[in-house]
Motif scaffolding. Structure first.
Motif, mmCIF file in Angstrom:
data_model
loop_
_atom_site.group_PDB
_atom_site.id
_atom_site.type_symbol
_atom_site.label_atom_id
_atom_site.label_comp_id
_atom_site.label_asym_id
_atom_site.label_seq_id
_atom_site.Cartn_x
_atom_site.Cartn_y
_atom_site.Cartn_z
ATOM 1 N N UNK A 51 0.820 -1.217 0.000
ATOM 2 C CA UNK A 51 0.000 0.000 0.000
ATOM 3 C C UNK A 51 0.856 1.270 0.000
ATOM 4 N N UNK A 52 0.339 2.336 -0.597
ATOM 5 C CA UNK A 52 0.872 3.691 -0.441
ATOM 6 C C UNK A 52 2.327 3.821 -0.895
ATOM 7 N N UNK A 61 -1.640 0.298 -3.691
ATOM 8 C CA UNK A 61 -2.048 1.689 -3.919
ATOM 9 C C UNK A 61 -0.786 2.546 -3.977
ATOM 10 N N UNK A 62 -0.940 3.738 -4.561
ATOM 11 C CA UNK A 62 0.187 4.671 -4.670
ATOM 12 C C UNK A 62 -0.123 5.946 -3.899
ATOM 13 N N UNK A 63 0.915 6.582 -3.374
ATOM 14 C CA UNK A 63 0.747 7.939 -2.860
ATOM 15 C C UNK A 63 0.402 8.806 -4.069
ATOM 16 N N UNK A 64 -0.467 9.782 -3.846
ATOM 17 C CA UNK A 64 -1.045 10.508 -4.985
ATOM 18 C C UNK A 64 -0.024 11.259 -5.850
ATOM 19 N N UNK A 66 2.071 8.781 -7.862
ATOM 20 C CA UNK A 66 1.322 8.247 -9.004
ATOM 21 C C UNK A 66 1.375 9.237 -10.171
ATOM 22 N N UNK A 67 1.108 10.506 -9.866
ATOM 23 C CA UNK A 67 1.138 11.536 -10.915
ATOM 24 C C UNK A 67 2.534 11.641 -11.536
ATOM 25 N N UNK A 87 3.203 8.804 -14.036
ATOM 26 C CA UNK A 87 2.525 9.030 -15.325
ATOM 27 C C UNK A 87 3.270 10.114 -16.106
ATOM 28 N N UNK A 100 -2.360 -0.223 -10.400
ATOM 29 C CA UNK A 100 -2.956 -0.548 -9.114
ATOM 30 C C UNK A 100 -3.581 -1.936 -9.209
ATOM 31 N N UNK A 151 -7.495 6.342 -17.201
ATOM 32 C CA UNK A 151 -8.371 7.326 -17.850
ATOM 33 C C UNK A 151 -7.707 7.847 -19.131
ATOM 34 N N UNK A 170 -4.712 10.224 -19.056
ATOM 35 C CA UNK A 170 -3.496 9.556 -18.571
ATOM 36 C C UNK A 170 -2.899 8.697 -19.684
ATOM 37 N N UNK A 183 -11.692 13.420 -14.616
ATOM 38 C CA UNK A 183 -10.451 14.183 -14.806
ATOM 39 C C UNK A 183 -10.788 15.510 -15.473
ATOM 40 N N UNK A 216 5.159 18.646 -13.705
ATOM 41 C CA UNK A 216 3.820 19.231 -13.780
ATOM 42 C C UNK A 216 3.896 20.743 -13.612
ATOM 43 N N UNK A 275 -3.957 18.746 -15.457
ATOM 44 C CA UNK A 275 -5.091 17.820 -15.217
ATOM 45 C C UNK A 275 -5.159 17.462 -13.738
ATOM 46 N N UNK A 307 -7.695 14.972 -10.923
ATOM 47 C CA UNK A 307 -8.827 14.072 -10.762
ATOM 48 C C UNK A 307 -9.669 14.593 -9.593
ATOM 49 N N UNK A 326 -0.725 6.199 7.455
ATOM 50 C CA UNK A 326 -0.089 7.081 6.472
ATOM 51 C C UNK A 326 -0.819 7.083 5.131
ATOM 52 N N UNK A 327 -1.767 6.155 4.945
ATOM 53 C CA UNK A 327 -2.548 6.185 3.709
ATOM 54 C C UNK A 327 -4.035 6.341 4.020
ATOM 55 N N UNK A 336 -5.708 8.683 1.521
ATOM 56 C CA UNK A 336 -5.096 8.637 0.192
ATOM 57 C C UNK A 336 -6.043 9.143 -0.901
ATOM 58 N N UNK A 337 -5.546 10.067 -1.717
ATOM 59 C CA UNK A 337 -6.260 10.691 -2.845
ATOM 60 C C UNK A 337 -7.440 11.556 -2.395
ATOM 61 N N UNK A 384 -1.711 11.119 3.166
ATOM 62 C CA UNK A 384 -1.917 10.861 1.743
ATOM 63 C C UNK A 384 -2.964 11.750 1.095
ATOM 64 N N UNK A 385 -3.484 12.750 1.856
ATOM 65 C CA UNK A 385 -4.568 13.583 1.324
ATOM 66 C C UNK A 385 -4.119 14.398 0.121
#
Lengths: 163, 414
Positions: A60-61, A87-90, A93-94, A97, A105, A141, A144, B24, B141, B152, B154, B186-187, B190-191, B220-221
């Motif tokens: 996870x994460x 899962x990935x830390x957000x 993940x970005x 990509x 995932x 998506x 992506x 997205x 980015x 972009x 999400x 820690x997660x 997440x997202x 992870x927010x």
């Protein structure tokens, strides 16, 4: 796109400091040089063993912590072709990509592979093929997919600017 | 169904009537923050074939990560940033005499309710304390925003955390967020877009709310958010740049909700080597320490320095402890000077450093040797983060850190 390689398996909450230490973030700017410090504080053998095409399978994460992209670049430059995690830390993940490194995932695969196993990933079909099983993952998506097919955000923006 | 805060903000910035979770969208942020990493971003920007920054007034650049530079490599990095700033005519540039980017960003009035802000730093989430959407992104980015003005995003789910009751004496926002991290992991967010509300948040001032939103990133927010109220509008008076419009969620926005009563919360501490390895301070009382760090974007504000000075007044820091204090900005530093706070800290044996990120990311000013233990008010305690990968980092409130600095070991009672 299809990738085949050997698995490096890691646990939950692998953070960007152990993937690429913060102390190098402003002193190392060469991508190849970054690769030499991959996983330095987690798995010192990683850089000795990794080959082009290899695949990371994690819990996870994956990639939590700092937003530093070097933690993606170093793995990509080491030869890693795909990262599969529960899962990935957000931001990680970005960053994957945007560097053109597929981040998949899939939770089911974790208990079904070990470090050193050879597995195959078919991005178009959404399938991961191990020696015994086949697992599927949700497709990316559209936006992506476009960035990944362009090879990352840099070539994607290059194309847009030229257009 | 109603809409969440983040749905409303994203819809506005994407030019749509409504957006749904998981969709997205392409948005144009009001501001894009970067720091010492601006040199690397500028190289990616050029590699993209871009020549001129699309909206130079939307860039905010603050040098803070390793200032003044520790060696010629860092110095070169800063020099390249300054050259780029001149070349592109970027007016919102703050050199090394200003402070930590997130504190400066807020002080200078860039953060305001309803805005959409992105930053090439994971603690960009901090500004949600003022009711905006703000999230961290990567360097590539940031370069693409410099070049095109767009990115972009999400649409995330919303997690509403209701904090009820009344915080006991000497228990602070830092204890609250550490407690939440221990509970959620820690997660745990997440997202997600995390909304902090309830009586405890209503009672908090802006400085406290910044602590919550800052460390929401550690769960992870995608962003943290506090509902703008009179305290928010008061804080922004005479400070905020341009106009803004507050955005609030609908009651029936379908957010996941959890709530906690914090009336009997005890001082909390994150133990090595993860932010969610949280215990009550009493459980690790007596652990010997070699260094205390007061500061960072989490806990280097005036309120924090006041708490530290109150503890240290008339006392001495342990001879076995290096007690490093980093005011979060020059503005905080000046106010602390005028208020006599700096005097008290120095008299007690503390060392006042220039406002910057300091040892938080292990680049300079206070790195740890193998086997050493640091108690820090910062936000991360990952293995090796502050120097040797055989050192140990604990995270606490400035109050606990100050008491421990006097005693030479972790403690929470004077």
């Amino acid at each position: 796109m299809k990738f085949k390689g050997n698995v490096f398996k890691y646990g939950d909450n692998v953070n960007t400091d152990v993937i690429f230490p913060g102390k190098y973030t402003y002193t190392i700017t060469d991508r190849k040089e970054m690769a030499k410090h991959s996983m330095e504080d987690l798995d010192p053998d990683f850089v000795k063993k990794v080959k082009v095409g290899d695949i990371i399978v994690a819990g996870k994460n994956f990639g939590c912590g700092s937003s530093r992209e070097q933690a993606v670049i170093c793995l990509k430059e080491s030869g890693i072709s795909v990262i599969i995690a529960k899962s990935f830390a957000r931001i990680y993940f970005r960053n994957c990509i945007n560097e053109g490194l597929p981040a998949l995932i899939c939770s089911e695969i974790y208990d079904n592979v070990e470090s050193g196993d050879e597995i195959e990933v078919d991005l178009k079909e959404g399938k991961i093929i191990t020696q015994k099983n086949t697992f599927s993952f949700p497709p990316f998506p559209k936006k992506v997919q476009e960035i990944l097919s362009a090879g990352g955000l840099v070539p994607y923006v290059q194309y847009k600017i030229k257009k | 169904m109603g809409q969440s805060f983040v749905q409303k903000v994203f819809a506005k910035y994407a030019g749509k009537e409504r957006v749904e979770v998981g969709e997205i969208v392409t948005v144009e942020p009001d501001f894009i923050l970067s720091h010492d990493n601006s040199s690397a971003i500028s190289k990616t920007f050029k590699k993209m074939g871009a020549e001129k920054v699309k909206y130079p007034d939307r860039l905010v650049i603050v040098l803070d990560h390793c200032t003044p530079p520790a060696d010629s490599k860092y110095a070169t990095n800063h020099k390249e940033v300054r050259e780029f700033v001149v070349e592109q005519g970027i007016s919102n540039f703050y050199d090394i005499n200003k402070g930590i980017c997130h504190q400066v960003f807020i002080e200078e009035g860039f953060a305001a309710p309803g805005r959409l802000i992105l930053g090439s730093d994971s603690h960009t989430t901090s500004y949600g304390a003022l009711g905006c959407f703000s999230a961290g992104i990567g360097r590539t980015e940031a370069a693409s925003i410099w070049a095109t003005g767009q990115l972009w995003l999400m649409v995330p789910k919303t997690l509403r955390i209701k904090l009820e009751g009344k915080l006991p004496e000497n228990v602070f926002a830092k204890d609250v967020i550490l407690f939440l991290l221990g509970k959620m992991g820690a997660d745990g967010a997440l997202y997600k877009s995390v909304e902090f509300c309830g009586k405890v948040v209503d009672e908090m001032d802006i400085e406290d709310r910044i602590v919550l939103c800052n460390m929401a990133a550690e769960a992870g927010a995608k962003n943290g958010y506090c509902l703008p109220d009179e305290k928010t509008f008061d804080y922004l008076k005479g400070r905020v740049k341009e106009t803004f419009e507050a955005v609030y969620p609908d009651n029936d926005d379908g957010a996941e909700e959890i709530s906690f009563d914090l009336s009997s919360l005890k001082p909390q501490i994150a133990c090595p080597h993860s932010v969610d390895n949280v215990k009550e301070v009493s459980e690790v009382k007596g652990t010997k320490i070699n260094q205390v760090v007061i500061g960072t974007c989490t806990n280097g504000r005036l309120k924090d320095l006041k708490i530290v000075a109150k503890v240290l007044e008339g006392k001495k820091v342990s001879k076995n402890v290096r007690f490093l204090v980093f005011p979060a900005s020059m503005d905080v530093y000046k106010k602390a000077l005028k208020g006599g706070i700096i005097d008290i800290i120095v008299e007690a044996g503390g060392i006042i450093m220039n406002p910057n990120c300091g040892p938080c990311l292990g680049a300079h000013e206070g790195a740890l040797a193998p086997g050493e233990v640091c108690l820090s008010t910062s936000n991360r305690n990952f293995k090796g983060r502050m120097g040797s990968n055989e050192s140990f980092i604990y995270l606490s409130s400035p109050y606990v850190a100050a008491i421990s600095g006097i005693k030479g070991e972790i403690d929470y009672e004077i």
